[in-house]
Design a protein around this motif. Structure first.
Motif, mmCIF file in Angstrom:
data_model
loop_
_atom_site.group_PDB
_atom_site.id
_atom_site.type_symbol
_atom_site.label_atom_id
_atom_site.label_comp_id
_atom_site.label_asym_id
_atom_site.label_seq_id
_atom_site.Cartn_x
_atom_site.Cartn_y
_atom_site.Cartn_z
ATOM 1 N N UNK B 236 7.485 -11.362 3.867
ATOM 2 C CA UNK B 236 8.075 -10.598 2.653
ATOM 3 C C UNK B 236 8.090 -11.461 1.186
ATOM 4 N N UNK B 238 11.445 -11.828 -1.079
ATOM 5 C CA UNK B 238 12.684 -11.402 -1.110
ATOM 6 C C UNK B 238 12.846 -10.658 -2.271
ATOM 7 N N UNK B 242 10.052 -6.667 2.322
ATOM 8 C CA UNK B 242 10.422 -6.821 3.735
ATOM 9 C C UNK B 242 9.029 -7.144 4.244
ATOM 10 N N UNK B 243 9.202 -7.953 5.331
ATOM 11 C CA UNK B 243 8.046 -8.500 6.199
ATOM 12 C C UNK B 243 7.710 -7.193 6.885
ATOM 13 N N UNK B 293 11.630 -2.765 -1.133
ATOM 14 C CA UNK B 293 13.343 -2.954 -0.827
ATOM 15 C C UNK B 293 14.031 -2.407 -1.891
#
Lengths: 281, 301, 301, 281
Positions: B236, B238, B242-243, B293
């Motif tokens: 990811x 941040x 995301x991973x 995200x």
């Protein structure tokens, strides 16, 4: 943890069901937390290792906050005083990124410095090997140069034992874990016992309590040998000795680990971990 | 200011077999995976790496047989367990390992940052970490108190590779206001002699200049900067994405054997001519966008 | 979390004559002047101070005869010249001075932060700074290279006083996104045993929690937090208000003699029962509001 | 600087007026700046001290950027690579806060570490005393314990001389400033001359150039004694020697300090400092 009934969120035990072992040890740990304590909680991995390293400690500190230690706090991962009333529901990165906290220092050195200046009061540690003097190994099983099992390394576990006054080891009782002498001393506990820790130049401290699924252990003050403090309800001394590959100090009379109170159980089940994220396995 | 924006290949060209490289990122965040795949593709080997909490970047280098020596605090796969290729290589004796605890590794990077050969700690007294490494961890006495201390050697490296959020063509790299932290990357970059940064996005210098306190790696420290969207995939960044759970699970599945891991690297690193080909290979931007995200209202990335 | 919001007087009550205090702020920014006036009002004396680039706070303590010993990198009035009262007191031999260069003072605060008795530098070899202070600057040899180094003693203090931007009742202090920096305050606070923070404004904890990366002094480090609007007056809080040129000019004019400085302190510190009385004395909030600077769109203070 | 005509913005010299001394030395310093150099510029105080410590250095680096060193940069105060094309018009705090830059590290230790790891190439220093070996004093005149004049302290000047390869001293020529031996060695220059600097453990370096209102001086490579490098137009050797309280090395033939070119003058006057903020006094 065979007899630790695995429950889904759907059938979380009601307040009248008997305590699971996870709940039992969570309550024991919570009582060790004092008001004002700062606790170091690692970031853990997954499955049972997550429960031991993260789930039980976070639940215990939150329980202590709600009962007798309102200003107890944790440093978890990169978050200083994350809001334990809203623990993320999953382990994806964005859940961590959004977890609200009092502070999230940009430099990991801030946390290291807090460790080194003894700003923490309590920490929680799991390990692949624990020996009779409470030394830990999370680095390598077998020969360090060509190990049988290469583990993760060190993280800040050496710091925990060097600088935190009351480290709590959280592991399941197992002969392969509880060894006479660890293959590699990652974290110096009571070293070779007696005053050997202080003689090596370390400050007083070292592991304070060893919390397992069968018994609570501590260390005999003079010899620094591991000692049985209490047996969990229904567990016999023989069962415990059988899961240690060394002979601990066995007091003449060993009390039973006290059960969680109804209030404690209710808070754990209904308020702190209603979806069984922290104490899942 | 000097323009430092180059291609990934040009940025990494000076990194040759036998180099010592410090690798940024922590756990499943900001591992400079695109850069690492490029080094593997080129067949660079015999590397010494210095890391913080290492996951994919170090494990892929181990799978490629490119690691000669490792110095760090952790190698694993965070919530996915142990690092299979690193573990296999260490257990076979192929990688020389030197473990350090967190204060020790921080002291090593800080020493390099401060132009000193060492810094003192008192963490590792009595530990086998010190016992197995007298070359880099030496006992000495405090000049004031006489107490026992340990000198840990500066983490000097030939190259430093980090993956950041956004930057400008002059190499200034900024972080979001709300982000995860644990940020070893600034420390690793400040300790570096030749710092190579990949970023998710190049933004105008005019944007950087408006909020200079968000610059965590100043262009002055940087030798080359490269725009590599999704450059940390499958882990990811941040505040950005995301991973990739499916990809990581596949990686770990295939890494159960050395042959499986080799086939993975053939497919995702060696047979791939560029990072854009990698993006196409993993399903294109449309697939990767699904990892994005929600932006935080406070951020400006 | 523990509530730490108290009055200025209660926060400073533990600071007694003979204490060692580290004082935050740099040049004409964020000197904790309201706190210093309160100490002068109470007649606290015989202080040892540790500072970064000191101006008004240290000069007022010198004018009050409250300084026994000074350790720092600079005392002056920045663009206004030398610090008149500090200068007079040092020239009379009334203050014991120990000078440190910037890397030396940083090393001293970092040593305290890291729980070490010293840190190494190589800045002061051959200088009179070291020659005049063998007590706190000692030669020793690098355990790895044998090169000449100097150990500088940790800056341990009894109390640390800093003035910050905004904070919550738990003592968490945040900075603006766009601000001036040179921020020694985080370092001084991290080195402190008992940290007392005054802030311009107390904001809800809910606001703090939304952007934890902006917390530069965590409440966990803090013993007491106090809301003191315009608490740095007559100097500035960057991103909030500018220095008060007229007041500073008057201060310097009156400080041309010890008697003039004493009269200034009588008027603005000793005869003033509280910080709100000080605000009224300097013209009230309406006068101070004129020092306010335009907010930056990126900030949320 | 008596002959340095003080001009207001309203009557800034046209491009044909002769160079002022400030402009002359600015051009000299600009030619010392190499492409890629990182220069440390202090924050200065006011009046003439501001011109020497800040005004001349910033103008010189900007001039070098525009002519031959486009990637030269400065670390000024808390700003790494502030935009020298828009220097603040006043010294109020908010003007600094709003000055745009590539970076503004939050921890002053970042700058200290950059000094210590020799990340700077050039720096500029003024001082109350400079001696014949280029040691500086900004701490105290007279006895350190009870000084005749207490000065500001040290700042990062010891670091400049310990770690920056090419420090440039910018001071006005004055017998009280140029002394045989400084009362207090704040910054170690060439210490006692010869190899004494290296013998004290310092790395090679020390002051490189001394730029004054009358002459440019440097240091004789072997003895490390201050040496006259050039005399400003119209200045005699006697005038210079008269303003030094020690005998510098005087070469047989001393060139005249080269005048700024028309292009240099035009850039200084019209583009870099049109309001005469930097080179005011």
């Amino acid at each position: 943890m065979s007899e630790n009934k695995i429950v889904s969120a759907a059938d979380a035990p009601g307040s009248t069901a008997p305590a699971t072992t996870n709940e039992l040890v969570t309550a024991v740990i919570a009582r060790e937390i004092r008001d004002g304590d700062l606790a170091f909680v690692g970031v853990g991995t997954n499955g049972r290792a997550f429960t031991l390293a993260v789930g039980i400690p976070l639940t215990a500190v939150r329980l202590a906050q709600m009962l007798h230690a309102p200003s107890a706090a944790v440093y978890w991962g990169n978050l200083l005083e994350p809001d334990l009333s809203s623990v993320p529901a999953d382990l994806k990165q964005d859940s961590f990124t959004r977890w609200q906290a009092a502070a999230s220092p940009s430099d990991t050195g801030v946390k290291c410095d807090m460790l080194a200046r003894r700003a923490f009061d309590v920490c929680f540690d799991s390990a692949a090997q624990v020996d009779r003097f409470g030394n830990l190994n999370i680095t390598a099983i077998g020969d360090y140069r060509k190990p049988k099992v290469r583990l993760v390394g060190c993280l800040a576990q050496p710091e925990h034992f060097a600088f935190v006054p009351r480290p709590i080891v959280v592991v399941d009782l197992d002969r392969r874990v509880f060894v006479e002498k660890v293959d590699f001393i990652t974290s110096v506990g009571h070293l070779h016992g007696g005053r050997s820790r202080e003689e090596a130049g370390l400050q007083p401290g070292g592991p304070h309590l060893v919390v397992t699924d069968k018994a609570i252990l501590d260390f005999e003050p003079e010899s620094k040998l591991m000692r049985i403090r209490s047996l969990h309800p229904g567990v016999t001394l023989e069962e415990v000795l059988d899961r240690l590959s060394f002979r601990p100090v066995v007091p003449d009379s060993i009390p039973t680990t006290p059960l969680p109170t109804e209030r404690e159980l209710d808070l754990i089940r209904r308020v702190i971990d209603p979806n069984r994220v922290l104490l899942r396995v | 200011m000097k323009e430092k924006l180059v291609s990934l290949e040009d940025a990494l060209a000076p990194v040759t077999s036998g180099s010592t490289i410090a690798i940024g990122g922590s756990l499943l965040r900001r591992q400079p995976n695109a850069a690492i795949r490029s080094l593997i593709r080129r067949g660079v080997t015999d590397l010494t790496v210095q890391t913080w909490a290492a996951t994919t970047a170090t494990d892929m280098l181990a799978a490629a047989g490119a690691l000669r020596r490792y110095e760090g605090i952790y190698t694993g796969m965070f919530s996915y367990g142990l690092a299979p290729n690193f573990r296999r290589a260490v257990e076979s004796g192929a990688i020389e390992v030197r473990d350090f605890s967190e204060t020790a590794m921080v002291a090593r990077f800080r020493a390099a940052t401060q132009g000193l050969a060492f810094l003192p700690i008192k963490t590792l007294l009595g530990s086998d970490i010190a016992d197995k490494n007298p070359e880099q961890i030496r006992p000495f006495s405090c000049p004031f108190t006489g107490e026992k201390l340990q000198a840990v050697a500066a983490a000097t490296s030939d190259f430093t590779i980090v993956h950041g959020y956004v930057g400008d063509k002059y190499g200034n790299v900024q972080w979001p206001i709300v982000r995860d932290s644990d940020d070893i990357d600034q420390m690793i970059a400040s300790a570096g002699k030749r710092v190579i940064v990949t970023v998710e996005k190049i933004i105008p210098h005019e944007e950087i200049k408006k909020r200079p306190t968000l610059t965590y790696i100043p262009g002055n420290w940087v030798e080359a900067i490269v725009e590599v969207p999704y450059g940390a995939h499958p882990v990811s960044v941040d505040a950005m994405y995301d991973e990739d759970d499916a990809h990581l699970t596949d990686y770990l599945e295939r890494s159960r054997s050395a042959a499986g891991a080799a086939a993975y690297l053939d497919e995702y690193a060696r047979a791939i001519p560029s990072h854009s080909a990698y993006i196409a290979k993993v399903g294109g931007l449309s697939a990767l966008n699904r990892l994005d995200v929600q932006p935080n209202e406070l951020n400006h990335v």
